[in-house]
Design a protein around this motif. Structure first.
Motif, PDB file in Angstrom:
ATOM      1  N   GLU A   1       0.847  -1.183   0.000  1.00 13.67           N
ATOM      2  CA  GLU A   1       0.000   0.000   0.000  1.00 13.67           C
ATOM      3  C   GLU A   1       0.886   1.237   0.000  1.00 13.67           C
ATOM      4  OE1 GLU A   1      -3.141   0.115   2.910  1.00 13.67           O
ATOM      5  OE2 GLU A   1      -3.338  -2.058   2.847  1.00 13.67           O
ATOM      6  N   SER A   2       0.469   2.268  -0.713  1.00  9.17           N
ATOM      7  CA  SER A   2       1.296   3.470  -0.869  1.00  9.17           C
ATOM      8  C   SER A   2       1.642   4.138   0.452  1.00  9.17           C
ATOM      9  CB  SER A   2       0.617   4.474  -1.798  1.00  9.17           C
ATOM     10  OG  SER A   2       0.687   3.991  -3.123  1.00  9.17           O
TER      11      SER A   2
ATOM     12  N   LYS B   1      -4.413   2.662  -4.243  1.00  4.22           N
ATOM     13  CA  LYS B   1      -3.057   3.186  -4.465  1.00  4.22           C
ATOM     14  C   LYS B   1      -2.009   2.248  -3.861  1.00  4.22           C
ATOM     15  CE  LYS B   1      -4.298   7.109  -6.339  1.00  4.22           C
ATOM     16  NZ  LYS B   1      -3.690   7.964  -7.289  1.00  4.22           N
ATOM     17  N   TRP B   2      -1.106   1.771  -4.729  1.00  3.99           N
ATOM     18  CA  TRP B   2      -0.070   0.824  -4.330  1.00  3.99           C
ATOM     19  C   TRP B   2       1.272   1.224  -4.914  1.00  3.99           C
ATOM     20  CZ3 TRP B   2      -1.222  -3.511  -1.289  1.00  3.99           C
ATOM     21  CH2 TRP B   2      -2.580  -3.691  -1.025  1.00  3.99           C
TER      22      TRP B   2
ATOM     23  N   TRP C   1       7.997   2.031  -8.514  1.00  5.06           N
ATOM     24  CA  TRP C   1       6.895   2.889  -8.955  1.00  5.06           C
ATOM     25  C   TRP C   1       6.027   3.179  -7.754  1.00  5.06           C
ATOM     26  CZ3 TRP C   1       8.857  -1.221 -11.501  1.00  5.06           C
ATOM     27  CH2 TRP C   1       9.391  -0.975 -12.762  1.00  5.06           C
ATOM     28  N   GLN C   2       5.573   4.424  -7.633  1.00  7.39           N
ATOM     29  CA  GLN C   2       4.756   4.809  -6.493  1.00  7.39           C
ATOM     30  C   GLN C   2       3.378   5.263  -6.940  1.00  7.39           C
ATOM     31  OE1 GLN C   2       7.476   7.724  -4.764  1.00  7.39           O
ATOM     32  NE2 GLN C   2       8.023   6.212  -3.194  1.00  7.39           N
ATOM     33  N   ASN C   3       2.422   5.067  -6.037  1.00  2.00           N
ATOM     34  CA  ASN C   3       1.041   5.517  -6.234  1.00  2.00           C
ATOM     35  C   ASN C   3       0.391   4.987  -7.499  1.00  2.00           C
ATOM     36  OD1 ASN C   3       0.757   7.077  -3.827  1.00  2.00           O
ATOM     37  ND2 ASN C   3       2.092   8.608  -4.769  1.00  2.00           N
TER      38      ASN C   3
ATOM     39  N   LYS D   1      -7.511   0.945 -11.579  1.00  2.00           N
ATOM     40  CA  LYS D   1      -7.670   1.372 -12.970  1.00  2.00           C
ATOM     41  C   LYS D   1      -6.641   0.738 -13.902  1.00  2.00           C
ATOM     42  CE  LYS D   1      -9.788   5.752 -11.833  1.00  2.00           C
ATOM     43  NZ  LYS D   1      -9.795   7.195 -12.055  1.00  2.00           N
ATOM     44  N   ILE D   2      -5.807  -0.158 -13.377  1.00  2.00           N
ATOM     45  CA  ILE D   2      -4.756  -0.781 -14.179  1.00  2.00           C
ATOM     46  C   ILE D   2      -5.040  -2.268 -14.331  1.00  2.00           C
ATOM     47  CG2 ILE D   2      -2.297  -1.380 -14.247  1.00  2.00           C
ATOM     48  CD1 ILE D   2      -1.750   1.230 -12.713  1.00  2.00           C
TER      49      ILE D   2
END
Length: 122
Positions: A46-47, A80-81, A95-97, A102-103
């Motif tokens: 998790e972000s 958000k991950w 990679w953040q956030n 949506k991916i």
């Protein structure tokens, strides 16, 4: 009688398909390794987490050209991950956030001219 059985079978099939779709987490996504190199570890957290969760790859390596499907629990609500990959030589990329709600697919590529690993989103 045949008509009733046929309608029952269609209803059962529709229920099964709906139930199967309900089991997928909204954050489920696929990672496609197009870097030219093997990935040894993939971490997704998790972000707002200050540390990385366990390695989700769960096997030796994700070779170039291979895909890895990551599934989440249906109860998971976080979108958000952050993601970190580690190559088999120890180099890494982060990679953040990432909005995993949506991916559907991340394609990872390494640019030998810049030395940067990028992720394209589908």
């Amino acid at each position: 009688m045949t008509s009733i059985l046929a309608k029952g079978a269609v209803a059962a099939a529709a229920l099964f398909l709906f139930h199967g779709a309900a089991l997928a987490g909204q954050q489920d996504f696929t990672i496609l390794n197009k870097t030219g190199y093997a990935l040894k570890h993939i971490y997704v957290s998790e972000s707002d987490n200050q540390k990385w969760d366990e390695d989700v790859l769960g096997r030796d390596v994700l070779d170039d050209g291979e895909e890895f499907e990551l599934s989440f629990d249906t109860a998971e609500k976080t979108c958000k991950w952050d993601m970190k990959v580690i190559y088999d030589d120890g180099e890494s990329a982060v990679w953040q956030n990432l909005n995993l709600c949506k991916i559907a697919k991340l394609t990872l590529r390494w640019n030998k001219n810049t030395g940067v690993t990028s992720a394209s989103v589908e």
